[in-house]
Design a protein around this motif. Structure first.
Motif, PDB file in Angstrom:
ATOM      1  N   ASN A 168       0.465  -1.246  -0.098  1.00 29.37           N
ATOM      2  CA  ASN A 168      -0.227   0.014  -0.061  1.00 29.37           C
ATOM      3  C   ASN A 168       0.619   1.167   0.477  1.00 29.37           C
ATOM      4  O   ASN A 168       0.513   2.571   0.931  1.00 29.37           O
ATOM      5  CB  ASN A 168      -1.256   0.321   1.101  1.00 29.37           C
ATOM      6  N   ILE A 169       2.083   1.718  -0.379  1.00 33.08           N
ATOM      7  CA  ILE A 169       3.006   2.474  -0.868  1.00 33.08           C
ATOM      8  C   ILE A 169       2.534   2.861  -2.014  1.00 33.08           C
ATOM      9  O   ILE A 169       2.213   2.782  -2.635  1.00 33.08           O
ATOM     10  CB  ILE A 169       4.417   2.136  -1.267  1.00 33.08           C
ATOM     11  N   VAL A 170       2.540   4.524  -2.296  1.00 34.34           N
ATOM     12  CA  VAL A 170       3.082   5.277  -3.026  1.00 34.34           C
ATOM     13  C   VAL A 170       3.947   5.438  -3.635  1.00 34.34           C
ATOM     14  O   VAL A 170       4.729   6.506  -2.954  1.00 34.34           O
ATOM     15  CB  VAL A 170       1.844   6.530  -2.574  1.00 34.34           C
ATOM     16  N   SER A 192      -6.500   1.309  -7.081  1.00 38.17           N
ATOM     17  CA  SER A 192      -6.432   3.694  -6.794  1.00 38.17           C
ATOM     18  C   SER A 192      -7.107   4.113  -5.617  1.00 38.17           C
ATOM     19  O   SER A 192      -8.513   3.337  -5.966  1.00 38.17           O
ATOM     20  CB  SER A 192      -7.014   3.595  -8.303  1.00 38.17           C
ATOM     21  N   VAL A 193      -7.511   4.710  -5.209  1.00 36.15           N
ATOM     22  CA  VAL A 193      -8.370   4.789  -3.981  1.00 36.15           C
ATOM     23  C   VAL A 193      -7.529   6.090  -3.261  1.00 36.15           C
ATOM     24  O   VAL A 193      -7.250   6.616  -3.370  1.00 36.15           O
ATOM     25  CB  VAL A 193      -7.396   3.848  -2.643  1.00 36.15           C
ATOM     26  N   ALA A 194      -8.843   6.567  -2.775  1.00 31.89           N
ATOM     27  CA  ALA A 194      -9.255   8.520  -2.363  1.00 31.89           C
ATOM     28  C   ALA A 194      -8.766   8.484  -1.044  1.00 31.89           C
ATOM     29  O   ALA A 194      -8.657   7.359  -0.080  1.00 31.89           O
ATOM     30  CB  ALA A 194     -10.374   8.752  -3.011  1.00 31.89           C
ATOM     31  N   PRO A 249      -7.645  10.358  -5.739  1.00 32.33           N
ATOM     32  CA  PRO A 249      -7.482   9.050  -6.082  1.00 32.33           C
ATOM     33  C   PRO A 249      -5.632   8.786  -6.052  1.00 32.33           C
ATOM     34  O   PRO A 249      -5.423   9.061  -7.138  1.00 32.33           O
ATOM     35  CB  PRO A 249      -7.852   8.703  -6.923  1.00 32.33           C
ATOM     36  N   LYS A 250      -4.872   7.779  -5.369  1.00 28.18           N
ATOM     37  CA  LYS A 250      -3.551   7.659  -5.791  1.00 28.18           C
ATOM     38  C   LYS A 250      -3.521   5.767  -5.301  1.00 28.18           C
ATOM     39  O   LYS A 250      -3.897   5.262  -5.454  1.00 28.18           O
ATOM     40  CB  LYS A 250      -2.892   7.728  -3.871  1.00 28.18           C
TER      41      LYS A 250
END
Length: 608
Positions: A12-14, A31-33, A131-132
């Motif tokens: 779960n890393i951007v 992709s989540v906000a 979203p990321k």
């Protein structure tokens, strides 16, 4: 932690530019906000990011949200937490005001841990809340592991991904928990399998590299031609090279794992001495070197140079030692032979030097006494400096006519040193014959005729009849006859001039003939020219060999030259001759500098 190699995988890393420097990433798997989490009783209305900037924000240290707020809103009050749960608990317990996080993560954690006094607020007008893409990351040093993880993600098609995500973000708590738990178990199992495969491959690669290194080290040690051994921290042998086995006739497998105390081919007293020395070298990391006689397998005593060096482990503890024997028997034999030769050469040199020094005494005894110059002239100087112990320059004097006439001769013979001295002996013998003839026959003394007789006699004695003669010796000379009664000087020269200085400083030079005395190329019946010069009180005369003006020196290493010599005469001719002699010597030495002396030097100065 990833930078310190304390973690192998992060979830779960951007991805950002800074993390890309030390991490490798998979393709995005979801992709989540982002959202804002506050307490249910929070009195604030939050519609944009500016509504939270004056609040105490709890944030997970090192995550995307932390870096984003720190970079774009540096004045924001941030309370850093180690994980999501502690972040949410700080809000629930009224320690902080709010946090920013991923919608599914925050929703799951609130419901999972029963934080019912918290609520989620969505914001859509700010880049932070867009979203990321979430990814899996590994260290840049694990490219194979990231490849394995990527293949695992690629095996899940989009439909299956959507179904998992829908179950994950469903508001039904029970379903969220069950599917999430199943996903985590499967994913954790996958990571264990992938990690096991990766580390198995890595261990095998390290084992292969270690085997290759050991093989290389074994061959390197065997390539060393000198006997070599190495031991561990307890003085136990770890190995020998092939040269050691051959020199001492041992099978290394019999001694590896043993200490020097167990080497049966060494005397017992030597074993104990060497073992004690080894332990000192190891414990104190010493370096020793000495020459040592060793009995090799061939039964002969070999003179060796023994070197031993202790070393430490990477942790700084005593690690062991490395020892090597260099057989220098051949060098010592050569050294002994050279020492004998050196002694013989020194003895020969001493004998030769003693002979030459004795020859110097003989040569000095042949030079006339200065009292004749003192009786005939008001002042004089006589500078005679051989380049070596003996020289090739010589001067002669003889008085006639009851002390009214003085004959002065200067001869610059071929070469210098011993060779030149031999020629001076020959010249001196001819000179004595000429003087005897003059006295016996009562002839008129003629400097030109004297040079002619010298020329004929030397060519005859050295068999210089034609160009095929093996000897080519002779001299350049000057003959000066001073007649006190008639106040005149008669001069003849063979390649040497006479320098005349009037009382007013006017310098004139009477040139000698450009014809040397002796030598193969000279004419046997050559007739030299005479110069007759009237003299008066105070006039000064100088004759010199070419050693003075031929001496190299100065900035460019050129000869001193006749021009400098004549300038020296004109500048100092009024000085007493004792002072002039000192000036001549100092000037020439200063000009010579670091250049070596090139020839004998002789100069005679006379004052009427």
């Amino acid at each position: 932690m990833m930078q310190e190699n304390r973690l192998d995988v992060m979830l779960n890393i951007v991805k950002n530019d800074d993390r890309a420097k030390y991490l490798l990433f998979t393709t995005p798997y979801q992709s989540v906000a982002h959202c804002v989490v506050v307490r249910n009783d929070a009195p604030w209305k939050i519609e944009t990011i500016h509504d939270i900037l004056d609040k105490n924000i709890a944030i997970e240290e090192g995550f995307f949200n932390h870096h984003y707020l720190k970079e774009h809103y540096p004045n924001t009050r941030l309370t850093l937490k180690k994980d999501t749960l502690s972040t949410l608990q700080s809000i629930a317990y009224n320690e902080t005001d709010l946090t920013v996080g991923l919608v599914p993560v925050e929703t799951y954690m609130i419901k999972r841990y029963g934080l019912s006094n918290l609520k989620v607020i969505g914001i859509s007008d700010e880049e932070l809340f867009a979203p990321k893409d979430l990814r899996i990351a590994t260290s840049v040093h694990n490219p194979i592991l990231i490849g394995i993880l990527q293949k695992g993600l690629d095996a899940i098609d989009q439909e299956e991904r959507n179904r998992i995500v829908n179950l994950w973000v469903n508001t039904n708590v029970e379903k969220i928990m069950n599917w999430n738990l199943l996903f985590k178990i499967l994913f954790f199992f996958f990571l264990i399998l992938a990690g096991t495969l990766f580390w198995t491959w890595r261990v095998k690669r390290i084992q292969k590299e270690l085997a290759d290194s050991n093989f290389l080290m074994h061959n390197l040690l065997n390539a060393i031609p000198n006997p070599l051994f190495y031991k561990d921290a307890n003085g136990v042998f770890l190995g020998f090279n092939q040269a050691y086995e051959e020199a001492f006739g041992i099978d290394s497998t019999r001694f590896i794992g043993k200490t020097v105390l167990e080497l049966d081919y060494l005397p017992p007293e030597d074993r104990l001495k060497y073992h004690q020395e080894d332990m000192r070298v190891i414990q104190h990391t010493l370096s020793l070197k000495r020459e040592q006689d060793m009995v090799f397998h061939d039964g002969a005593v070999h003179h060796t140079l023994y070197s031993v060096n202790g070393f430490k482990t990477l942790k700084g503890k005593p690690g062991g030692l490395i020892g090597i024997f260099a057989d220098i028997s051949h060098q010592k034999k050569i050294q002994h032979e050279l020492e004998i030769s050196r002694h013989e050469v020194e003895e020969s040199h001493k004998a030769m030097k003693d002979s030459i020094e004795y020859a110097s005494l003989i040569q000095h005894s042949l030079l006339p006494n200065h009292t004749l110059l003192h009786r005939f002239f008001s002042d004089y100087c006589l500078l005679w400096q051989p380049k070596d112990i003996v020289g090739g320059d010589i001067y002669c004097m003889e008085e006639f006519d009851d002390g009214n006439t003085l004959l002065v001769m200067m001869m610059d013979c071929t070469g210098h040193g011993v060779a030149g001295a031999f020629v001076t002996m020959l010249v001196k013998a001819v000179e004595r014959q000429i003087i005897a003839t003059i006295r016996h026959q009562h002839e008129r003394i003629s400097p030109a005729k004297i040079l002619g007789i010298f020329n004929q006699s030397i060519k005859h004695l050295l068999n210089q009849h034609d160009a095929s003669a093996i000897n080519n010796a002779g001299f350049d000379g000057a003959v000066l006859l001073y007649d006190k009664i008639n106040a005149c000087i008669t001069f003849a020269g063979a390649c040497l001039p006479l320098f005349c200085l009037q009382t007013d400083g006017t310098l004139s030079i009477l040139q000698g003939n450009k014809h040397s005395v002796g030598y193969k190329q000279s004419q046997t019946e050559y007739v030299f020219r005479e110069h007759v010069l009237s003299v008066e009180q105070g006039m000064r005369f100088y004759i010199t060999s070419d050693g003075f003006w031929d001496q190299n020196g100065g900035e460019k290493g050129f000869p001193f030259g006749k021009s400098r010599f004549t300038d020296l005469l004109k500048k100092h001719y009024q000085e007493p001759f004792a002072d002039q002699e000192e000036i001549f010597i100092k000037t020439l030495h200063a000009y010579q500098g670091t250049e070596i002396r090139s020839d004998d030097i002789m100069l005679i100065g006379l004052k009427i």
